[in-house]
Motif scaffolding. Sequence first.
Motif, PDB file in Angstrom:
ATOM      1  N   CYS A 188      36.908 -30.145  -2.389  1.00  0.00           N
ATOM      2  CA  CYS A 188      36.606 -30.710  -1.067  1.00  0.00           C
ATOM      3  C   CYS A 188      36.822 -29.666   0.009  1.00  0.00           C
ATOM      4  O   CYS A 188      37.789 -28.918  -0.024  1.00  0.00           O
ATOM      5  CB  CYS A 188      37.521 -31.919  -0.836  1.00  0.00           C
ATOM      6  SG  CYS A 188      37.528 -32.521   0.865  1.00  0.00           S
ATOM      7  N   GLY A 247      35.090 -34.505   6.085  1.00  0.00           N
ATOM      8  CA  GLY A 247      35.450 -35.810   6.634  1.00  0.00           C
ATOM      9  C   GLY A 247      34.375 -36.878   6.524  1.00  0.00           C
ATOM     10  O   GLY A 247      34.590 -38.025   6.899  1.00  0.00           O
ATOM     11  N   CYS A 274      33.055 -38.494   3.953  1.00  0.00           N
ATOM     12  CA  CYS A 274      33.349 -39.649   3.087  1.00  0.00           C
ATOM     13  C   CYS A 274      34.333 -40.590   3.771  1.00  0.00           C
ATOM     14  O   CYS A 274      34.215 -41.808   3.637  1.00  0.00           O
ATOM     15  CB  CYS A 274      33.883 -39.190   1.739  1.00  0.00           C
ATOM     16  SG  CYS A 274      35.340 -38.134   1.823  1.00  0.00           S
ATOM     17  N   CYS A 305      28.016 -35.941   0.485  1.00  0.00           N
ATOM     18  CA  CYS A 305      29.086 -34.933   0.517  1.00  0.00           C
ATOM     19  C   CYS A 305      28.443 -33.546   0.396  1.00  0.00           C
ATOM     20  O   CYS A 305      27.682 -33.299  -0.536  1.00  0.00           O
ATOM     21  CB  CYS A 305      30.056 -35.165  -0.641  1.00  0.00           C
ATOM     22  SG  CYS A 305      31.251 -33.815  -0.828  1.00  0.00           S
TER      23      CYS A 305
HETATM   24 FE1  F3S Z   1      35.437 -33.576   1.275  1.00  0.00          FE
HETATM   25 FE2  F3S Z   1      33.012 -34.192   0.615  1.00  0.00          FE
HETATM   26 FE3  F3S Z   1      34.576 -35.974   1.691  1.00  0.00          FE
HETATM   27  S1  F3S Z   1      33.695 -32.285   1.517  1.00  0.00           S
HETATM   28  S2  F3S Z   1      35.915 -34.820   3.030  1.00  0.00           S
HETATM   29  S3  F3S Z   1      34.840 -34.990  -0.277  1.00  0.00           S
HETATM   30  S4  F3S Z   1      32.408 -35.778   2.027  1.00  0.00           S
END
Ligand code: F3S
Length: 65
Positions: free
Chosen positions: A13, A17, A19, A57
Motif C-alpha cells: 500500500c 487513502g 479505499c 486502488c
Molecule cells: Fe493503499 Fe490502495 Fe487503499 S494504495 S490506501 S490500499 S486504495
Amino acid sequence: MIGLKIVLDHEGCIGCGLCISTCPTVFQMAEDGRAHTVQPAVTEQEQQDARTAAENCPVSVIAIE
Ligand code: F3S
C-alpha cells in the motif's frame, strides 16, 4: 461474522487513502500510514464499495476472496 473476506497487501500500500474514503467500515489507515482491513465486507453496500476500492486502488493491492 459472515461476509466477503478482503485481503490487503499492507506492505504494498502507498497510503493513497482511496479505499478508506470509499469504504471506511472495512478499510482504515494504520499508524504507519498504510491501509489495513478491520472487518469483512458484510452489507451489500460494503461489498459493492470494497469491490470499487479493489478496482481503483492505484497499486492493486486489494483482493476479494
Ligand atoms: Fe493503499 Fe490502495 Fe487503499 S494504495 S490506501 S490500499 S486504495
